[in-house]
Design an enzyme around this catalytic site. Structure first.
Site, PDB file in Angstrom:
ATOM      1  N   GLU A 123      -4.297   6.890   7.243  1.00  0.00           N
ATOM      2  CA  GLU A 123      -5.369   6.287   6.456  1.00  0.00           C
ATOM      3  C   GLU A 123      -5.829   4.985   7.088  1.00  0.00           C
ATOM      4  O   GLU A 123      -7.035   4.717   7.211  1.00  0.00           O
ATOM      5  CB  GLU A 123      -4.890   6.031   5.023  1.00  0.00           C
ATOM      6  CG  GLU A 123      -5.937   5.343   4.163  1.00  0.00           C
ATOM      7  CD  GLU A 123      -5.408   4.903   2.811  1.00  0.00           C
ATOM      8  OE1 GLU A 123      -6.124   4.130   2.130  1.00  0.00           O
ATOM      9  OE2 GLU A 123      -4.300   5.304   2.432  1.00  0.00           O
ATOM     10  N   GLU A 158       2.393   1.754  -3.343  1.00  0.00           N
ATOM     11  CA  GLU A 158       1.420   2.299  -4.305  1.00  0.00           C
ATOM     12  C   GLU A 158       1.393   3.822  -4.241  1.00  0.00           C
ATOM     13  O   GLU A 158       1.382   4.506  -5.268  1.00  0.00           O
ATOM     14  CB  GLU A 158       0.037   1.724  -4.009  1.00  0.00           C
ATOM     15  CG  GLU A 158      -1.089   2.326  -4.845  1.00  0.00           C
ATOM     16  CD  GLU A 158      -2.317   2.663  -4.014  1.00  0.00           C
ATOM     17  OE1 GLU A 158      -2.802   3.817  -4.113  1.00  0.00           O
ATOM     18  OE2 GLU A 158      -2.792   1.786  -3.269  1.00  0.00           O
ATOM     19  N   HIS A 159       1.384   4.371  -3.020  1.00  0.00           N
ATOM     20  CA  HIS A 159       1.436   5.831  -2.863  1.00  0.00           C
ATOM     21  C   HIS A 159       2.767   6.390  -3.362  1.00  0.00           C
ATOM     22  O   HIS A 159       2.808   7.436  -4.006  1.00  0.00           O
ATOM     23  CB  HIS A 159       1.289   6.189  -1.383  1.00  0.00           C
ATOM     24  CG  HIS A 159      -0.102   6.100  -0.841  1.00  0.00           C
ATOM     25  ND1 HIS A 159      -0.738   7.168  -0.251  1.00  0.00           N
ATOM     26  CD2 HIS A 159      -0.976   5.075  -0.794  1.00  0.00           C
ATOM     27  CE1 HIS A 159      -1.948   6.791   0.142  1.00  0.00           C
ATOM     28  NE2 HIS A 159      -2.118   5.528  -0.164  1.00  0.00           N
ATOM     29  N   ARG A 165     -37.084 -10.632 -12.825  1.00  0.00           N
ATOM     30  CA  ARG A 165     -37.289 -11.425 -14.032  1.00  0.00           C
ATOM     31  C   ARG A 165     -37.472 -10.577 -15.269  1.00  0.00           C
ATOM     32  O   ARG A 165     -37.109 -10.994 -16.375  1.00  0.00           O
ATOM     33  CB  ARG A 165     -38.535 -12.318 -13.888  1.00  0.00           C
ATOM     34  CG  ARG A 165     -38.405 -13.487 -12.968  1.00  0.00           C
ATOM     35  CD  ARG A 165     -39.536 -14.512 -13.205  1.00  0.00           C
ATOM     36  NE  ARG A 165     -40.806 -13.915 -13.558  1.00  0.00           N
ATOM     37  CZ  ARG A 165     -41.740 -13.528 -12.699  1.00  0.00           C
ATOM     38  NH1 ARG A 165     -41.511 -13.650 -11.398  1.00  0.00           N
ATOM     39  NH2 ARG A 165     -42.887 -13.005 -13.117  1.00  0.00           N
ATOM     40  N   GLU A 190       4.829   9.125   3.015  1.00  0.00           N
ATOM     41  CA  GLU A 190       3.682   8.309   2.611  1.00  0.00           C
ATOM     42  C   GLU A 190       3.420   7.148   3.561  1.00  0.00           C
ATOM     43  O   GLU A 190       2.277   6.688   3.659  1.00  0.00           O
ATOM     44  CB  GLU A 190       3.894   7.792   1.185  1.00  0.00           C
ATOM     45  CG  GLU A 190       3.972   8.880   0.143  1.00  0.00           C
ATOM     46  CD  GLU A 190       2.716   9.725   0.077  1.00  0.00           C
ATOM     47  OE1 GLU A 190       1.604   9.171   0.222  1.00  0.00           O
ATOM     48  OE2 GLU A 190       2.852  10.947  -0.110  1.00  0.00           O
ATOM     49  N   HIS A 218       0.829  -1.200   0.000  1.00  0.00           N
ATOM     50  CA  HIS A 218       0.000   0.000   0.000  1.00  0.00           C
ATOM     51  C   HIS A 218       0.867   1.256   0.000  1.00  0.00           C
ATOM     52  O   HIS A 218       0.628   2.203  -0.762  1.00  0.00           O
ATOM     53  CB  HIS A 218      -0.889  -0.042   1.238  1.00  0.00           C
ATOM     54  CG  HIS A 218      -1.903   1.057   1.316  1.00  0.00           C
ATOM     55  ND1 HIS A 218      -2.666   1.298   2.440  1.00  0.00           N
ATOM     56  CD2 HIS A 218      -2.293   2.000   0.419  1.00  0.00           C
ATOM     57  CE1 HIS A 218      -3.473   2.310   2.231  1.00  0.00           C
ATOM     58  NE2 HIS A 218      -3.261   2.757   1.010  1.00  0.00           N
TER      59      HIS A 218
END
Length: 973
Positions: free
Chosen positions: A160, A65-66, A599, A138, A62
């Site tokens: 976060e 990724e930042h 349906r 980060e 994670h």
């Protein structure tokens, strides 16, 4: 072997159901695989993904990724991602961390913009500048400004994830995965456990990138109408300098199966003094099968919808009607991992009721497997899923990005990336199997659920001491580290804190910023794209028609004017909308009604719209039933709407109680994950009638009303029923309604007479519109929930201070979000997000933060924004970026149904094409002087703004003490 820009073609095939030609390539030098999906979608998409299995819960996938988006070889600026946000026409720009993979998708309608985005992203993932300060910003770092102060942890992902761990349902999902997969990488939290994140060292961080962010571990997808050969050329330019890496093993092992089911009980944070009245969560969870067989995956997804997909689904119905809890939790089948899982349970249960809930789930499944599923329920689920697959309505999410994510569900584990996209084969096979064996799904229940011993029952119980334990553990850890430091170590931490802050505050050089590719104003359309609309009158009802190609689907939005109701009825509106579709009619119980909808249609759902009407500043408010069906089933869609509007039976107290408790649970569940939106709605409600009404119908005031109503149902059911009947009588009248139809002209000619007949059959009574008198509070609010982070908002009505709208205000607002607020609230403050929003209809301007460790410091940042703008030396490139970014939001890509509904909203709000073109002209003509002018407006927010804070008890009480009781403090959860 013939190579095309360094790639060898492995296979190609048409996917008729997506109108797409697919070609799968492998890069000869590195082994990277590339899937080229070629079609006529102008909303072009790209994605690159890496398998990133976690070895621990430090959150390194994670954080990485930042971090890769924080500057690269070719783009040596602090935040290339933010620079793209400022000045791109992108329709999607983001990145995701999954449990075993990390994905970087982008999308744009402009081909040059698209290539710019791809270039920045490819440079970011393969050549990032991931320095120790990148990890500090980060991920996490020690923060200390003075030897006499306590040392703390700071970092964007750290905060976060503190927010994520404050959300019980988020925690439930994480703990469920870890309990089901204790012996695989899924037993770790790839997002990061706040208690473990500070274990991550820079050496581990850097090694993670060196190991996994290599072309040999890359899977790349293109989608849309751009040139297929150019795709290969662009990617080869990045891959050609790498060699194949043969030592990397990213295999996710299969979880060894449990010999017998297990049970786990864990606590969740109930807040200080919060356990009383808080309830527990329980889920029963299974690993089903390896996801390598697409047909099995499809079948299990259909089974999940049969069991849980609608209010009338048998397992869902049994749980809700049991009275053991307030709402369903667990998402049914999950296909995101290598092995499929199934999860179901209840939230809002008594902690001692866990055994009863578990038994009910297992007994219900056994009954369904033994006595059989209702054939109409099975048929409805099959139709619903098939309609969804064929319509492929992804909303604002680009279709190509969805395709990218879908391919990875098999591709990441060595499977065929095209299988999840080409649904006709497995869907037809399942239908054939069902024809041959009507008990197909009963057999799946038996095989994958009842006879499956790899089962975990997870009970999450409220604990009012958990927060203190976590805080004490964090403090003890920091104190122990501090105690082991020498004076030189302390000075080093202070120096590193200051160095990081200095780096964050130091702007990028003009030379570095000039490396970011950008469009010019000449690349922008000078005129807005118009949505066709024709306004008609049919039997006292206004009809809005949009001639748009919809591929054989009719989209119908049927609206009821909420100003026909007195203000005291507003808290019932959302409930009434659900009751129309989830209670019995004169001829069908609600189970049969749900089956009928499933349906014969693509679904019907209620939706509330509130807005200010230009130029009057008066409000407009509507309850819509939004339905869709294939044109050959359009008559049945109208017949269903006729029945629910005119014949629904509202007198089932138990069913209505269930709806109320579900709504209460859902409103409470959104407080932590969507706290910034809760604050936004609360703030806006102070300034305008339409927003006040929205707060009564879907905000915090609505939640407070639901809690009262839950008791009133028992104490005064006749009074509640009379109110519901009164709402129906006032709303279901031709003159109080509008109809909005999105459909191409050829099909409209056949549908219009049927719609005319439907409207003629509605009651004809006159409509008296009410005048509402909003009770607005002028107090600042501190709203307490169990959370380790805060959501801080401050706002004011600029029009009330004498200001008027100009399109340049949107440019300045967009610029603030990607510069000042991003840098001060997120990068330096450690919050996950900092935003501002300006409503041009009402004049309301609001500052917001998301998962914010701060409170008063964030408000100080808001108050300093005007001075920031006054001192701003804005160059031409930065101004151009801000204008382009704003136009990009204005021209957001929309699918046909969204276009029709957007046009409806604009019409009801008095937002004419002429007004919108004037706004566009003003945006394109924005000058630096407009930024200075906006500074004066923000002084009004600083001086007259109201504050709403949603967050933890300690943070709110400390802030209230620091400013002498300036907040009206209230416990929300």
């Amino acid at each position: 072997m013939t190579l095309i820009h360094g790639f060898e073609l492995l296979r190609e095939q048409d996917i008729p159901e997506l109108n797409t030609h697919a070609r799968l390539f492998r890069h000869a030098k590195t082994g990277a695989e590339l899937l080229s999906l070629e079609n006529d979608d102008e909303n072009k998409s790209f994605g690159v993904a890496f398998s990133t299995p976690p070895a621990d819960s430090t959150g390194v996938p994670h954080i990485m990724e930042h971090s890769v988006l924080c500057g690269s070889r070719k783009y040596p600026v602090k935040e290339p991602f933010v620079e793209l946000l400022k000045g791109s026409l992108n329709t999607f720009l983001n990145a995701f961390t999954g449990s075993d993979k990390t994905m970087y998708p982008v999308a744009s309608q402009n081909v040059q913009d698209f290539y710019n985005l791809i270039d920045v992203y490819l440079d970011a993932v393969f050549y990032p500048r991931i320095t120790p300060q990148t990890l500090e910003q980060e991920g996490w770092h020690y923060e200390l400004d003075d030897p006499g102060e306590p040392m703390t942890f700071k970092g964007v992902v750290f905060n976060e994830m503190k927010g994520a761990y404050s959300d019980p349902e988020n925690v439930l999902g994480r703990f469920t995965q870890q309990a089901l997969f204790p012996d695989t990488p899924y037993g770790h939290d790839s997002g990061g456990d706040p208690a473990v994140i500070p274990d991550l060292t820079y050496e581990q961080f850097k090694m993670f990138h060196d190991t996994y962010y290599h072309p040999s571990n890359a899977r790349i997808v293109f989608w849309g109408d751009d040139d297929p050969d150019t795709r290969l050329s662009i990617v080869n330019d990045y891959l050609k300098d790498f060699d194949r890496l043969d030592t990397l093993d990213v295999t996710i092992p299969l979880q060894p199966r449990f010999a017998e089911p297990r049970s786990v009980t864990l606590p969740y944070d109930a807040g200080e003094d919060g356990a009383e009245g808080r309830k527990a969560y329980l889920t029963v969870n299974w690993i089903l099968a390896d996801n390598s067989d697409t047909e099995t995956t499809f079948a299990l997804e259909i089974l999940s919808h049969i069991l849980l997909g609608t209010p009338a689904s048998p397992l869902r119905k049994a749980l809700i009607e049991s009275g053991l809890g307030e709402d369903i939790t667990g998402g049914g089948v999950d296909t995101d991992l290598r092995e499929l899982t199934f999860s179901v349970g209840l939230k809002g249960i008594a902690p001692d009721g866990a055994g009863a809930v578990e038994a009910l789930i297992l007994d219900t499944l056994a009954d369904l497997a033994g006595n059989g599923l209702d054939r109409e329920t099975v048929e409805a689920s099959l139709n619903t899923i098939e309609f969804s697959l064929r319509e492929r309505n992804t909303g604002s999410f680009p279709r190509g990005v969805l395709a990218f994510v879908q391919t990875l569900s098999t591709w990441s584990y060595g499977g065929d990336p095209l299988e999840p996209l080409a649904f006709e084969g497995p869907l037809s096979a399942i239908k054939a199997r069902l024809d041959a064996d009507p008990r197909l799904f009963e057999g799946l229940i038996r095989t994958y659920l009842l006879d499956n011993t790899h089962r975990v029952t997870l009970l999450l119980t409220p604990d009012e001491t958990l927060r203190a334990q976590q805080d004490d553990a964090e403090r003890a850890r920091l104190d122990a580290v501090r105690a082991a430091m020498s004076d030189e170590d302390v000075q080093r931490i202070i120096a590193e804190t200051e160095a990081l802050r200095l780096a964050q505050e130091t702007p990028d050089s003009p030379e570095a910023l000039a490396t970011i590719p950008m469009l010019t104003l000449d690349d922008l359309d000078r005129d807005n794209k118009l949505i066709p609309i024709e306004t008609l009158a049919r039997h006292d009802t206004r009809v809005f028609y949009h001639d748009i190609f919809t591929n054989g689907i009719v989209y119908l939005d049927l609206g009821m004017n909420l100003y026909a109701l007195p203000a005291e009825d507003l808290p019932y509106v959302r409930l009434f909308g659900r009751a129309l579709l989830e209670m019995s009619t004169e001829t069908q119980d609600y189970v049969r009604l749900a089956q009928r909808i499933g349906r014969t249609t693509g679904g019907i759902h209620p939706s509330i719209l509130t807005s200010t009407v230009h130029p009057t500043r008066e409000g407009t408010a509507w309850l819509f039933l939004r339905g869709k069906a294939t044109t050959d089933k359009a008559d049945e869609l109208l017949a269903i709407l006729h029945d629910v509007l005119l014949t629904v039976k509202l007198d089932n107290r138990e069913r209505f109680r269930q709806i109320v408790l579900e709504e209460k649970a859902r409103q409470e569940a959104k407080l932590a994950p969507a706290g910034h939106m809760v604050v936004y709605g609360r703030l806006k409600s102070h300034f305008h009638e339409a927003d006040w009404a929205s707060e009564q119908m879907q905000g915090l005031d609505y939640l407070f009303s639901l809690r009262t109503l839950a008791d009133r149902i028992d104490a005064d059911w006749p009074g509640v029923l009379a109110r519901l009947e009164g709402i129906r009588a006032r709303l279901v009248r031709r003159a109080a309604m509008v109809a909005n139809v999105t459909l191409d002209a050829g099909a409209w000619s056949a549908f219009e007479p049927a719609l005319d007949g439907f409207l003629a059959g509605l009651p004809q009574e006159e409509v008296d519109l009410a005048r509402w008198t909003p009770a607005r509070s002028a107090t600042n609010e501190g709203l307490i929930i169990p959370a380790q982070v805060n959501y801080v908002g401050k706002g004011a009505n600029l029009y009330a201070q004498g200001h008027s709208f100009d399109g340049s205000l949107l440019v300045v607002n967009d610029y603030l979000q990607s510069t000042w607020l991003w840098e001060k609230v997120r990068v330096q403050g450690g919050a996950y997000g900092g935003f501002s929003a300006f409503d041009r209809n009402t004049g309301t301007f609001v500052f917001l933060s998301y998962r914010d460790p701060n409170l008063l410091d964030t408000l100080d940042i808001y108050d300093a924004t005007g001075d920031y703008l006054r001192k701003l030396d804005l160059n031409d490139d930065e101004l151009t970026k801000a204008i382009i970014g704003t136009i990009g939001q204005l021209d957001a890509y929309q699918l046909p149904d969204a276009k029709g509904y957007t046009s409806l909203i604009r019409t009801l709000a008095g937002d004419t094409d002429e007004r919108r073109q004037q706004m566009r002209d003003q945006i394109l003509s924005t000058t630096p002087a407009d930024f200075k002018r906006f500074a004066d407006l923000l002084d009004e927010v600083r001086t007259h703004g109201q504050v709403v804070v949603l967050g933890g008890q300690n943070a709110i009480e400390e802030a209230n003490t620091a400013r002498a009781g300036w907040l009206d403090v209230r416990k929300v959860l």
